[in-house]
Design a protein around this motif. Structure first.
Motif, PDB file in Angstrom:
ATOM      1  N   PRO A  55       0.809  -1.228   0.000  1.00 20.37           N
ATOM      2  CA  PRO A  55       0.000   0.000   0.000  1.00 20.37           C
ATOM      3  C   PRO A  55       0.845   1.281   0.000  1.00 20.37           C
ATOM      4  O   PRO A  55       0.451   2.276  -0.596  1.00 20.37           O
ATOM      5  CB  PRO A  55      -0.825  -0.108   1.288  1.00 20.37           C
ATOM      6  N   GLU A  56       2.001   1.254   0.661  1.00 22.34           N
ATOM      7  CA  GLU A  56       2.861   2.439   0.694  1.00 22.34           C
ATOM      8  C   GLU A  56       3.803   2.492  -0.490  1.00 22.34           C
ATOM      9  O   GLU A  56       3.912   3.508  -1.170  1.00 22.34           O
ATOM     10  CB  GLU A  56       3.709   2.429   1.976  1.00 22.34           C
ATOM     11  N   LEU A  57       4.522   1.403  -0.722  1.00 23.88           N
ATOM     12  CA  LEU A  57       5.593   1.419  -1.715  1.00 23.88           C
ATOM     13  C   LEU A  57       5.124   1.107  -3.127  1.00 23.88           C
ATOM     14  O   LEU A  57       5.782   1.466  -4.088  1.00 23.88           O
ATOM     15  CB  LEU A  57       6.683   0.393  -1.331  1.00 23.88           C
ATOM     16  N   GLY A  58       3.996   0.434  -3.253  1.00 24.88           N
ATOM     17  CA  GLY A  58       3.555  -0.047  -4.561  1.00 24.88           C
ATOM     18  C   GLY A  58       4.198  -1.393  -4.845  1.00 24.88           C
ATOM     19  O   GLY A  58       4.750  -2.042  -3.955  1.00 24.88           O
ATOM     20  N   SER A  59       4.144  -1.813  -6.090  1.00 23.66           N
ATOM     21  CA  SER A  59       4.783  -3.082  -6.457  1.00 23.66           C
ATOM     22  C   SER A  59       5.184  -3.014  -7.933  1.00 23.66           C
ATOM     23  O   SER A  59       4.640  -2.203  -8.676  1.00 23.66           O
ATOM     24  CB  SER A  59       3.855  -4.271  -6.180  1.00 23.66           C
ATOM     25  N   PRO A  60       6.131  -3.814  -8.334  1.00 27.22           N
ATOM     26  CA  PRO A  60       6.863  -4.805  -7.547  1.00 27.22           C
ATOM     27  C   PRO A  60       7.880  -4.123  -6.629  1.00 27.22           C
ATOM     28  O   PRO A  60       8.417  -3.063  -6.943  1.00 27.22           O
ATOM     29  CB  PRO A  60       7.557  -5.660  -8.600  1.00 27.22           C
ATOM     30  N   ILE A  61       8.138  -4.756  -5.499  1.00 26.27           N
ATOM     31  CA  ILE A  61       9.082  -4.237  -4.514  1.00 26.27           C
ATOM     32  C   ILE A  61      10.437  -4.906  -4.722  1.00 26.27           C
ATOM     33  O   ILE A  61      10.520  -6.113  -4.965  1.00 26.27           O
ATOM     34  CB  ILE A  61       8.562  -4.482  -3.084  1.00 26.27           C
ATOM     35  N   LEU A  62      11.488  -4.089  -4.619  1.00 25.28           N
ATOM     36  CA  LEU A  62      12.858  -4.587  -4.745  1.00 25.28           C
ATOM     37  C   LEU A  62      13.563  -4.486  -3.396  1.00 25.28           C
ATOM     38  O   LEU A  62      13.259  -3.606  -2.594  1.00 25.28           O
ATOM     39  CB  LEU A  62      13.634  -3.773  -5.786  1.00 25.28           C
ATOM     40  N   ARG A  63      14.516  -5.381  -3.174  1.00 30.36           N
ATOM     41  CA  ARG A  63      15.328  -5.396  -1.949  1.00 30.36           C
ATOM     42  C   ARG A  63      16.792  -5.180  -2.328  1.00 30.36           C
ATOM     43  O   ARG A  63      17.283  -5.759  -3.296  1.00 30.36           O
ATOM     44  CB  ARG A  63      15.161  -6.737  -1.247  1.00 30.36           C
ATOM     45  N   ARG A  64      17.477  -4.316  -1.577  1.00 24.01           N
ATOM     46  CA  ARG A  64      18.930  -4.145  -1.688  1.00 24.01           C
ATOM     47  C   ARG A  64      19.490  -3.908  -0.297  1.00 24.01           C
ATOM     48  O   ARG A  64      18.824  -3.302   0.542  1.00 24.01           O
ATOM     49  CB  ARG A  64      19.314  -2.968  -2.575  1.00 24.01           C
ATOM     50  N   PHE A  65      20.725  -4.354  -0.091  1.00 24.74           N
ATOM     51  CA  PHE A  65      21.444  -4.097   1.150  1.00 24.74           C
ATOM     52  C   PHE A  65      22.657  -3.228   0.843  1.00 24.74           C
ATOM     53  O   PHE A  65      23.324  -3.422  -0.168  1.00 24.74           O
ATOM     54  CB  PHE A  65      21.920  -5.404   1.793  1.00 24.74           C
ATOM     55  N   ILE A  66      22.931  -2.280   1.749  1.00 23.73           N
ATOM     56  CA  ILE A  66      24.079  -1.378   1.630  1.00 23.73           C
ATOM     57  C   ILE A  66      24.916  -1.529   2.900  1.00 23.73           C
ATOM     58  O   ILE A  66      24.380  -1.425   4.014  1.00 23.73           O
ATOM     59  CB  ILE A  66      23.619   0.090   1.501  1.00 23.73           C
ATOM     60  N   PHE A  67      26.217  -1.758   2.736  1.00 28.90           N
ATOM     61  CA  PHE A  67      27.141  -1.922   3.860  1.00 28.90           C
ATOM     62  C   PHE A  67      28.149  -0.776   3.833  1.00 28.90           C
ATOM     63  O   PHE A  67      28.646  -0.410   2.772  1.00 28.90           O
ATOM     64  CB  PHE A  67      27.876  -3.259   3.748  1.00 28.90           C
ATOM     65  N   PHE A  68      28.477  -0.248   5.018  1.00 30.09           N
ATOM     66  CA  PHE A  68      29.320   0.939   5.128  1.00 30.09           C
ATOM     67  C   PHE A  68      30.686   0.606   5.723  1.00 30.09           C
ATOM     68  O   PHE A  68      30.790  -0.199   6.647  1.00 30.09           O
ATOM     69  CB  PHE A  68      28.623   2.006   5.973  1.00 30.09           C
ATOM     70  N   LYS A  69      31.709   1.260   5.202  1.00 31.26           N
ATOM     71  CA  LYS A  69      33.087   1.021   5.637  1.00 31.26           C
ATOM     72  C   LYS A  69      33.344   1.517   7.057  1.00 31.26           C
ATOM     73  O   LYS A  69      34.059   0.875   7.822  1.00 31.26           O
ATOM     74  CB  LYS A  69      34.061   1.685   4.664  1.00 31.26           C
ATOM     75  N   ASN A  70      32.781   2.673   7.405  1.00 27.19           N
ATOM     76  CA  ASN A  70      33.004   3.240   8.739  1.00 27.19           C
ATOM     77  C   ASN A  70      32.287   2.398   9.784  1.00 27.19           C
ATOM     78  O   ASN A  70      31.059   2.274   9.748  1.00 27.19           O
ATOM     79  CB  ASN A  70      32.494   4.678   8.817  1.00 27.19           C
ATOM     80  N   LEU A  71      33.050   1.834  10.703  1.00 25.98           N
ATOM     81  CA  LEU A  71      32.457   1.041  11.766  1.00 25.98           C
ATOM     82  C   LEU A  71      31.757   1.965  12.756  1.00 25.98           C
ATOM     83  O   LEU A  71      32.171   3.103  12.963  1.00 25.98           O
ATOM     84  CB  LEU A  71      33.533   0.218  12.470  1.00 25.98           C
ATOM     85  N   VAL A  72      30.666   1.466  13.337  1.00 27.07           N
ATOM     86  CA  VAL A  72      29.884   2.233  14.305  1.00 27.07           C
ATOM     87  C   VAL A  72      29.849   1.479  15.628  1.00 27.07           C
ATOM     88  O   VAL A  72      30.121   0.289  15.683  1.00 27.07           O
ATOM     89  CB  VAL A  72      28.439   2.491  13.803  1.00 27.07           C
ATOM     90  N   SER A  73      29.484   2.168  16.680  1.00 25.62           N
ATOM     91  CA  SER A  73      29.308   1.539  17.982  1.00 25.62           C
ATOM     92  C   SER A  73      27.977   0.795  18.012  1.00 25.62           C
ATOM     93  O   SER A  73      26.967   1.302  17.501  1.00 25.62           O
ATOM     94  CB  SER A  73      29.327   2.609  19.072  1.00 25.62           C
ATOM     95  N   GLU A  74      27.977  -0.373  18.632  1.00 28.26           N
ATOM     96  CA  GLU A  74      26.706  -1.093  18.823  1.00 28.26           C
ATOM     97  C   GLU A  74      25.677  -0.188  19.505  1.00 28.26           C
ATOM     98  O   GLU A  74      24.484  -0.285  19.221  1.00 28.26           O
ATOM     99  CB  GLU A  74      26.919  -2.322  19.714  1.00 28.26           C
ATOM    100  N   GLY A  75      26.153   0.672  20.378  1.00 32.29           N
ATOM    101  CA  GLY A  75      25.270   1.560  21.122  1.00 32.29           C
ATOM    102  C   GLY A  75      24.609   2.644  20.291  1.00 32.29           C
ATOM    103  O   GLY A  75      23.691   3.308  20.767  1.00 32.29           O
ATOM    104  N   ASP A  76      25.042   2.815  19.048  1.00 32.44           N
ATOM    105  CA  ASP A  76      24.490   3.870  18.188  1.00 32.44           C
ATOM    106  C   ASP A  76      23.289   3.424  17.357  1.00 32.44           C
ATOM    107  O   ASP A  76      22.683   4.241  16.666  1.00 32.44           O
ATOM    108  CB  ASP A  76      25.571   4.385  17.227  1.00 32.44           C
TER     109      ASP A  76
END
Length: 176
Positions: A55-76
């Protein structure tokens, strides 16, 4: 007795769901400006696990993952989830999201997702945000739990998350 310690540095990723590729690339640009260099990005793949987002995005829906080089704190991760919600809102049209952004992180032992939705397997981490261990690392691979989303449990994504974990492990090596 154990002693409290500082949160670990982990590999941040954002799971995306979208219909419009232009909106994806606008979100990607904002995410890169906010979280730094992208180190890995999955290919687009059709997502058809439920009608929840249609209902929000419409269709067909696509999935992608993005990974970042800068490490973050688990607490963030709670604050990062709030930031991704703000990006979703900024890119909304007529009160409807055009992209879903779900942040998570990869550590050596687990893959964790942040969410605004409470449920039996989720732990409150502050600021209206919950976290769940979606995959555990055992016997040289990530493994799903009983409540793991079906797409996260698929072999193709398990391989992607294992690759991202290997990259993360390399990032942890001391620099000469």
């Amino acid at each position: 007795m154990g002693k409290p310690s500082q949160p670990k540095k982990v590999l941040l990723f954002i799971g995306t769901l979208f219909k419009d590729k232009e909106v994806y690339y606008r979100a990607r640009k904002i995410l890169e400006e906010k979280f730094g260099e992208i180190i890995l990005e999955s290919s687009p793949r059709y997502w058809n696990y439920s009608d929840y987002y249609t209902p929000e995005l419409g269709s067909p829906i696509l999935r992608r993952f993005i990974f970042f080089k800068n490490l973050v704190s688990e607490g963030d991760i709670a604050q990062i989830k709030i930031q991704t919600n703000q990006i979703e809102e900024k890119l909304s049209r007529d009160g409807k999201r055009q992209i879903n952004l779900d942040p998570g992180y990869i550590g050596l032992a687990k893959l964790v997702l942040a969410t605004t939705k409470d449920y039996s397997h989720r732990i409150y981490i502050g600021e209206g945000i919950y976290a769940e261990v979606t995959l555990i690392f055992k016997d040289n691979s990530f493994r799903p739990n009983i409540n793991t989303y079906r797409d996260y449990a698929e072999e193709e994504y398990i391989k992607l998350f294992n690759l991202a974990r290997a990259i993360y492990k390399d990032l942890l090596l001391p620099k000469n």
